[in-house]
Design a protein around this motif. Structure first.
Motif, mmCIF file in Angstrom:
data_model
loop_
_atom_site.group_PDB
_atom_site.id
_atom_site.type_symbol
_atom_site.label_atom_id
_atom_site.label_comp_id
_atom_site.label_asym_id
_atom_site.label_seq_id
_atom_site.Cartn_x
_atom_site.Cartn_y
_atom_site.Cartn_z
ATOM 1 N N ARG A 272 0.820 -1.219 0.000
ATOM 2 C CA ARG A 272 0.000 0.000 0.000
ATOM 3 C C ARG A 272 0.850 1.264 0.000
ATOM 4 N NH1 ARG A 272 -5.828 -0.319 2.244
ATOM 5 N NH2 ARG A 272 -6.408 -2.371 1.494
ATOM 6 N N GLY A 273 2.138 1.107 0.102
ATOM 7 C CA GLY A 273 3.019 2.266 0.127
ATOM 8 C C GLY A 273 4.301 1.996 -0.619
ATOM 9 N N LYS A 274 5.245 2.901 -0.447
ATOM 10 C CA LYS A 274 6.555 2.732 -1.073
ATOM 11 C C LYS A 274 7.557 3.566 -0.285
ATOM 12 C CE LYS A 274 5.761 6.483 -4.374
ATOM 13 N NZ LYS A 274 5.714 6.882 -5.796
ATOM 14 N N ILE A 275 8.828 3.308 -0.496
ATOM 15 C CA ILE A 275 9.878 4.120 0.117
ATOM 16 C C ILE A 275 10.033 5.375 -0.727
ATOM 17 C CG2 ILE A 275 12.322 4.180 0.739
ATOM 18 C CD1 ILE A 275 12.150 1.108 1.033
ATOM 19 N N SER A 276 9.996 6.528 -0.079
ATOM 20 C CA SER A 276 9.993 7.782 -0.846
ATOM 21 C C SER A 276 11.255 7.946 -1.685
ATOM 22 C CB SER A 276 9.818 8.982 0.096
ATOM 23 O OG SER A 276 10.869 9.027 1.039
ATOM 24 N N ASN A 277 12.371 7.474 -1.162
ATOM 25 C CA ASN A 277 13.623 7.596 -1.907
ATOM 26 C C ASN A 277 14.514 6.405 -1.565
ATOM 27 O OD1 ASN A 277 15.953 8.296 -3.211
ATOM 28 N ND2 ASN A 277 16.420 10.065 -1.921
ATOM 29 N N ILE A 278 14.509 5.428 -2.440
ATOM 30 C CA ILE A 278 15.272 4.196 -2.155
ATOM 31 C C ILE A 278 16.763 4.482 -2.009
ATOM 32 C CG2 ILE A 278 15.590 3.544 -4.577
ATOM 33 C CD1 ILE A 278 15.144 0.635 -3.699
ATOM 34 N N ASN A 279 17.265 5.514 -2.688
ATOM 35 C CA ASN A 279 18.681 5.873 -2.570
ATOM 36 C C ASN A 279 19.054 6.290 -1.155
ATOM 37 O OD1 ASN A 279 20.442 5.678 -4.931
ATOM 38 N ND2 ASN A 279 18.837 6.871 -5.942
ATOM 39 N N THR A 287 18.520 -2.268 9.796
ATOM 40 C CA THR A 287 17.812 -3.366 9.142
ATOM 41 C C THR A 287 16.515 -2.808 8.563
ATOM 42 O OG1 THR A 287 18.730 -5.053 10.611
ATOM 43 C CG2 THR A 287 16.621 -5.550 9.549
ATOM 44 N N ILE A 288 16.255 -3.137 7.302
ATOM 45 C CA ILE A 288 15.010 -2.704 6.661
ATOM 46 C C ILE A 288 14.182 -3.951 6.346
ATOM 47 C CG2 ILE A 288 13.943 -1.443 4.768
ATOM 48 C CD1 ILE A 288 15.635 0.346 6.537
ATOM 49 N N SER A 289 12.979 -3.984 6.904
ATOM 50 C CA SER A 289 12.027 -5.071 6.623
ATOM 51 C C SER A 289 11.018 -4.540 5.611
ATOM 52 C CB SER A 289 11.320 -5.487 7.915
ATOM 53 O OG SER A 289 10.226 -6.345 7.644
ATOM 54 N N ILE A 290 10.938 -5.195 4.461
ATOM 55 C CA ILE A 290 10.018 -4.711 3.426
ATOM 56 C C ILE A 290 8.805 -5.650 3.319
ATOM 57 C CG2 ILE A 290 11.671 -3.356 2.104
ATOM 58 C CD1 ILE A 290 12.017 -5.715 0.199
ATOM 59 N N GLY A 291 7.628 -5.064 3.432
ATOM 60 C CA GLY A 291 6.386 -5.831 3.330
ATOM 61 C C GLY A 291 5.981 -5.989 1.884
ATOM 62 N N LYS A 315 20.183 -4.174 -3.621
ATOM 63 C CA LYS A 315 21.300 -3.367 -4.133
ATOM 64 C C LYS A 315 21.527 -2.126 -3.274
ATOM 65 C CE LYS A 315 20.338 -4.732 -8.939
ATOM 66 N NZ LYS A 315 19.840 -4.226 -10.255
ATOM 67 N N PHE A 316 20.480 -1.696 -2.558
ATOM 68 C CA PHE A 316 20.548 -0.453 -1.796
ATOM 69 C C PHE A 316 20.587 -0.690 -0.285
ATOM 70 C CE2 PHE A 316 18.538 0.399 -5.826
ATOM 71 C CZ PHE A 316 19.107 1.587 -6.244
ATOM 72 N N ILE A 317 20.099 -1.860 0.163
ATOM 73 C CA ILE A 317 19.926 -2.096 1.596
ATOM 74 C C ILE A 317 20.900 -3.181 2.055
ATOM 75 C CG2 ILE A 317 18.287 -2.784 3.388
ATOM 76 C CD1 ILE A 317 16.050 -1.841 1.439
ATOM 77 N N LYS A 318 21.677 -2.870 3.083
ATOM 78 C CA LYS A 318 22.692 -3.811 3.570
ATOM 79 C C LYS A 318 22.057 -4.974 4.331
ATOM 80 C CE LYS A 318 26.020 -0.034 4.181
ATOM 81 N NZ LYS A 318 26.738 0.788 5.193
#
Length: 760
Positions: A272-279, A287-291, A315-318
């Motif tokens: 239902r959303g997105k990351i405003s700026n993946i960079n 840690t980034i948990s993506i739904g 590629k962007f998230i460690k």
């Protein structure tokens, strides 16, 4: 980098609604507290094992609840209103369920806490109440006990705690001199205790749920975010904090505050959303948990596409975790239990367990390569393709009808003033006319007869004869109580949405697709898989039969298009608007048929209208435009002589009062008793032109209020609305209540209305 699977919440009612059954037996004193606790332990153990068996790396605890997670938090932080007479250190079941359901015993006669919708879902939470000098105190060991319970069974879990910003924001204040968020400094010391205890018990990660952050927030609130998160991290010591948001994207300034905070991880809803700026995540050491798997719908994911999506994010998230978009509370347990859905459609579906399996296969693909799961990926690709090309889904005539919408289709013949004059002369109702919302108690004999009919143990004639007897009995009861406008009771209906869906094209149904609505109340949402149309009349038989049994007016009862949409699992291959308009035309046809068969009062229920409102204000107008249009399509076919009613639940009317007025229903009944008519304050500012039936007692509680309580609520309403335009009715349908309390409450309601008619 190794991808890991994060579960942020799992269903708790049990694969076969074991919790529902145990709760209802406990409330009837048929089982002990120990029996209820044993049932809960089994369900938690099974949930933890299911997560482990299906590749979840971060298994969750404290997502279980005996009623509601917000109520659990009320108990956890000790914000129990004084009227519940809580004195002990830890909140007892007696106090817990008194807040949930009300109490009517010799030593405790109190109504339940107000209940409302959880964001834009059909789940309901209990609303916290806060006073200006509110004191908070650790008053429950639930999250600690569950963590220990899991640990003893060999599960190292991630405890879930509802965050302080969300908890306070969801509450109501006892007066208008302060805002609930002003209590943050009072509340945080209790969170310090909670997180400190979990840290000492060895929690590696602690999940803090803050879904309120996805809503639009003012600058003052936004300033609190980073400061609060930093304090929570400090309280947690060596335990790591993952902040979890869902149901929408974060505004960029709020996302920035979170990313700059000290928390160790963030969960984001990418359905239902997105990351405003993946960079912006490239240099973030969190840690980034993506739904990425839909936690609110039941359609199978295109796993091959999801793998590509996760690969791009990697590629962007460690440190990357994958998860469902939101807790899986909103989807059924296990497609493996399903016996009813046709195989052609079943292969397009995914329930909670299958969503874990999807996540696990994505993880395996990215960590070990596609060869490990080649057969699974090939089968998934085939199933996704078969849905796209299926002839089951599309009907060009239905699509065309929903495109050709004229002003004549949307508008009643005359305005409300003229219609009101005609209807007043026709119906000749007294001041404060009494009615109910629709359904009457679905007692065990009704449920048993329906089950026998479905198993072919009763013939159609035997079943219909039974239903006729129940309908006649309900009409006689209403006549004896002297209700002015009566209903037929809806004994033929299993559910207010499912009943219609079973008679509409484009729907299918499950045998095991249960989800929790509130407490022990579970619903089995229909699945809208294709274009929707009405092959033949759906309610005329029973409405006509009921009207023939009495000289009183019988309301025809329909469920509105937005509620059918909201309370179904909706196809995701076309805009929701298009599906809503298709349903609207089907309901329009039914209204026309009811009129032709002598039904002059028709209720088109829309309890979910407010529920469907987007969480971002910028999106409101677009939604309300098509939602109102759908209702107008349904109702505008009615003649001036036909009085159109609608009913709404749990609505903060101030937000959408213009849209409610635009529906142009002759009468709107609204749920107001739990808030003691507070919801009617909107009518101080907005002069609602049509008639209103504010609910005078709460049907979600077995408690029967006394006559003076009901009179007081009606009098409160009459200060804001002309008494000539007020109807008297319960808050909602009476399906879940028993007959003794129903009759007692309705007799009291009618007596209250009659006494007020004679008072000056």
């Amino acid at each position: 980098m190794t991808i890991k699977v994060n579960c942020i919440g799992y269903p708790r009612i049990g694969p076969k609604r074991e919790l529902k059954n145990a709760l209802e037996k406990y409330w009837k004193s048929e089982i002990s507290e120990g029996d209820l606790l044993k049932c809960a332990s089994e369900l938690k153990k099974n949930n933890w094992q299911t997560q482990k068996d299906n590749g979840v790396d971060y298994i969750c605890s404290n997502d279980f609840s005996f009623y509601d997670q917000v109520l659990d938090t009320i108990c956890l932080v000790g914000s129990i209103p004084e009227r519940y007479k809580h004195k002990d250190h830890e909140v007892s079941f007696k106090t817990y369920f008194a807040m949930a359901r009300g109490s009517q015993t010799k030593d405790l006669d109190v109504p339940a806490l107000e209940m409302t919708k959880w964001f834009d879902t059909n789940y309901h939470y209990l609303v916290p109440e806060f006073s200006k000098n509110q004191k908070f105190k650790l008053s429950s060991n639930k999250p600690f006990d569950e963590f220990d319970e899991a640990k003893k069974l060999g599960f190292n879990t991630k405890p879930i705690i509802l965050g302080p910003l969300t908890f306070l924001s969801l509450g109501k204040t006892t007066d208008e001199t302060f805002k609930s968020i002003d209590l943050l400094d009072n509340l945080l010391p209790v969170y310090a205790e909670i997180l400190s205890v979990l840290n000492k018990k060895g929690a590696e990660w602690i999940q803090i749920d803050e879904p309120i952050l996805v809503k639009n927030q003012n600058a003052d609130f936004t300033k609190l975010i980073k400061k609060t998160l930093n304090q929570l991290k400090k309280f947690a010591g060596s335990s790591k904090i993952i902040l979890t948001t869902y149901f929408e994207k974060l505004d960029s300034e709020i996302e920035k505050e979170i990313l700059e905070s000290d928390v160790d991880g963030i969960h984001l809803d990418l359905i239902r959303g997105k990351i405003s700026n993946i960079n912006s995540l490239r240099d973030i050491n969190k840690t980034i948990s993506i739904g990425i798997i839909d936690g609110r719908n039941i359609w199978k994911s295109d796993v091959n596409k999801k793998i590509e999506q996760v690969l791009e994010y990697s590629k962007f998230i460690k440190n990357l975790w994958i998860s469902s978009s939101c807790p899986l509370l909103h989807t059924p347990y296990d497609l493996g239990l399903e016996t009813k859905v046709p195989e052609k459609i079943r292969k397009w579906l995914s329930f909670s367990k299958q969503k874990l399996i999807e996540l696990n296969h994505i993880k395996i693909s990215l960590n070990k390569g596609n060869n490990e799961i080649k057969n699974y990926l090939d089968e998934n690709k085939k199933d996704i393709a078969s849905r796209v090309t299926s002839e089951l889904i599309h009907d060009d005539k239905v699509k065309q009808r929903a495109k050709n919408i004229t002003t004549q289709i949307l508008n009643r013949k005359s305005n409300f003033i003229k219609r009101s004059e005609i209807q007043t002369n026709l119906f000749k109702l007294p001041l404060y006319p009494t009615t109910t919302i629709g359904s009457f108690p679905q007692t065990s004999d009704v449920r048993n007869a329906r089950a026998k009919f479905k198993k072919n143990e009763l013939s159609l004639k035997e079943y219909e004869d039974f239903l006729k007897t129940k309908t006649i009995d309900a009409i006689k009861k209403q006549e004896q109580i002297d209700i002015d406008v009566i209903v037929h009771g809806e004994f033929e209906r299993n559910d207010m949405v499912e009943y219609f869906g079973e008679q509409l094209k484009g729907f299918t149904f499950t045998s095991s697709g249960w989800v929790q609505s509130y407490g022990s109340r579970c619903v089995k949402p229909p699945i809208i898989f294709g274009d929707v149309s009405r092959p033949e009349s759906m309610t005329v038989q029973w409405s006509k039969f009921a009207q023939e049994q009495t000289n009183k007016i019988v309301k025809g009862m329909l469920t509105g298009p937005i509620t059918i949409l909201q309370w179904s699992f909706v196809r995701d291959d076309q805009p929701r608007k298009d599906t809503a308009l298709q349903i609207a035309f089907a309901i329009r046809d039914e209204v026309e048929d009811l009129e032709k068969n002598g039904i002059n009062m028709i209720q088109i229920d829309e309890p979910a209208l407010r529920e469907g409102l987007p969480l971002k204000k910028n999106d409101w107008k677009q939604y309300l435009d098509w939602a109102v249009k759908a209702f107008q399509i349904s109702a505008a076919v009615a003649k001036d002589e036909t009085q159109i009613h609608t009913h709404m639940c749990y609505a903060e009317f101030e937000d959408i009062i213009d849209a409610i007025a635009a529906l142009d229903a002759d009468v709107i009944s609204i749920e107001t008793s739990r808030s003691r008519m507070e919801l009617l304050k909107t009518f101080e500012k907005f002069k609602y032109p049509n008639e209103v039936g504010p609910g005078v007692y709460d049907i979600h509680s077995p408690r029967v209020p006394n006559k003076n309580e009901m009179k007081e609520l009606i009098q409160k309403a009459s200060k804001l609305i002309d008494k000539k335009r007020i109807w008297v009715n319960p808050d909602c349908g009476l399906k879940t209540r028993g007959w003794p309390e129903t009759i007692a409450a309705l007799e009291t309601m009618v007596q209250a209305a009659k006494e007020l008619r004679t008072e000056k």
